[in-house]
Design a protein around this motif. Structure first.
Motif, PDB file in Angstrom:
ATOM      1  N   LEU A   1      38.465  64.901  18.134  1.00  0.00           N
ATOM      2  CA  LEU A   1      38.958  66.092  17.447  1.00  0.00           C
ATOM      3  C   LEU A   1      38.661  67.364  18.243  1.00  0.00           C
ATOM      4  O   LEU A   1      39.449  68.311  18.230  1.00  0.00           O
TER       5      LEU A   1
ATOM      6  N   ALA B   1      36.458  60.194   8.654  1.00  0.00           N
ATOM      7  CA  ALA B   1      36.092  59.028   9.469  1.00  0.00           C
ATOM      8  C   ALA B   1      35.689  57.873   8.547  1.00  0.00           C
ATOM      9  O   ALA B   1      35.059  58.093   7.507  1.00  0.00           O
TER      10      ALA B   1
ATOM     11  N   GLN C   1      32.649  59.467  17.720  1.00  0.00           N
ATOM     12  CA  GLN C   1      33.923  59.383  18.444  1.00  0.00           C
ATOM     13  C   GLN C   1      34.973  60.266  17.773  1.00  0.00           C
ATOM     14  O   GLN C   1      35.761  60.936  18.458  1.00  0.00           O
ATOM     15  N   THR C   2      34.984  60.292  16.460  1.00  0.00           N
ATOM     16  CA  THR C   2      35.945  61.130  15.735  1.00  0.00           C
ATOM     17  C   THR C   2      35.751  62.602  16.102  1.00  0.00           C
ATOM     18  O   THR C   2      36.717  63.319  16.376  1.00  0.00           O
TER      19      THR C   2
ATOM     20  N   VAL D   1      47.018  60.818  20.118  1.00  0.00           N
ATOM     21  CA  VAL D   1      45.745  60.105  20.034  1.00  0.00           C
ATOM     22  C   VAL D   1      45.464  59.381  21.347  1.00  0.00           C
ATOM     23  O   VAL D   1      44.340  59.404  21.866  1.00  0.00           O
TER      24      VAL D   1
ATOM     25  N   ILE E   1      31.262  55.753  14.914  1.00  0.00           N
ATOM     26  CA  ILE E   1      32.652  56.079  14.589  1.00  0.00           C
ATOM     27  C   ILE E   1      32.790  57.580  14.350  1.00  0.00           C
ATOM     28  O   ILE E   1      33.744  58.218  14.817  1.00  0.00           O
ATOM     29  N   MET E   2      31.845  58.168  13.625  1.00  0.00           N
ATOM     30  CA  MET E   2      31.881  59.605  13.375  1.00  0.00           C
ATOM     31  C   MET E   2      31.765  60.386  14.690  1.00  0.00           C
ATOM     32  O   MET E   2      32.471  61.374  14.907  1.00  0.00           O
TER      33      MET E   2
ATOM     34  N   ALA F   1      36.984  65.661  10.413  1.00  0.00           N
ATOM     35  CA  ALA F   1      36.109  64.550  10.809  1.00  0.00           C
ATOM     36  C   ALA F   1      35.545  63.799   9.609  1.00  0.00           C
ATOM     37  O   ALA F   1      35.230  62.606   9.707  1.00  0.00           O
TER      38      ALA F   1
END
Length: 221
Positions: free
Chosen positions: A155, A36, A150-151, A3, A147-148, A33
């Protein structure tokens, strides 16, 4: 890739290989994803995955809008005039770094417009993601969508993919909605260009500085 490595290696990629991303790969990415986090688990995000003719149709519409001088119209407040000076300075430094790296003379209006249009051509990426949410929601849900985003971007690295997040295309929300028949009950938040990176492209050598920990963290004992 850990990570930590993913966070440090992620960057805005502005040149992609002419290589499609298989739907199976995208499904695997989104299947991870979807975990998240979001406030109260409302999961407010909606994602349109544009490829092929649909992606090109939107790109053409956006490029035409920019060239013809269509007024920018976000679905949300994009910026305010009285933002703190240090924020203005960081934004200016970012633009200056890009222009200098590209040897772009900002007085050359034609060259500057071509630079801007790259955003609306999605940097040649085979996939463009549009992140939407319902209009009738609190502003806190923008945090969830961030947040999604960035996820997804982290990924993507796990699948050998690269990304470039953009709020620039959201400046033409009415054009996007008309072109893709998106109801006005939705808000166009941002786009993410996604594909396999062209690691030999000069522009992909561009990186940005980050402020030091002490510049944004305060410990209170």
């Amino acid at each position: 890739m850990t990570v930590s490595e993913a966070i440090k290696s992620r960057k805005s990629t502005r040149a992609f290989l002419d290589k499609p991303v298989e739907k199976e790969v995208l499904n695997k990415l989104f299947d991870i994803a979807r975990f998240a986090p979001s406030g109260h688990n409302v999961q407010p995000w909606e994602i349109l995955v544009l490829t092929g003719k649909t992606k090109q149709k939107l790109s053409d519409a956006l490029v035409e809008a920019v060239k013809s001088g269509v007024e920018r119209q976000y679905d949300y407040i994009y910026e305010v005039k009285d933002m703190p000076q240090y924020i203005k300075d960081r934004r200016k430094a970012c633009n200056t770094r890009v222009f200098e790296f590209k040897h772009l003379d900002t007085k050359d209006k034609a060259a500057l417009q071509e630079h801007i249009l790259e955003n609306f051509r999605f940097f040649g990426a085979p996939v463009e993601l549009l992140l939407l949410r319902e209009k009738n929601l609190g502003e806190n849900t923008f945090i969830d969508i961030g947040i999604m985003a960035q996820t997804i971007m982290l990924l993507a690295l796990d699948f050998g993919l690269a990304t470039c997040p953009k709020t620039s295309i959201a400046a033409y929300a009415p054009v996007i909605k008309k072109t893709l028949n998106i109801p006005d009950t939705k808000i166009v938040v941002m786009g993410i260009s996604l594909g396999y990176p062209d690691n030999n492209a000069y522009i992909n050598k561009l990186t940005m500085d980050r402020i030091a920990v002490e510049d944004f963290v305060t410990f209170l004992d």
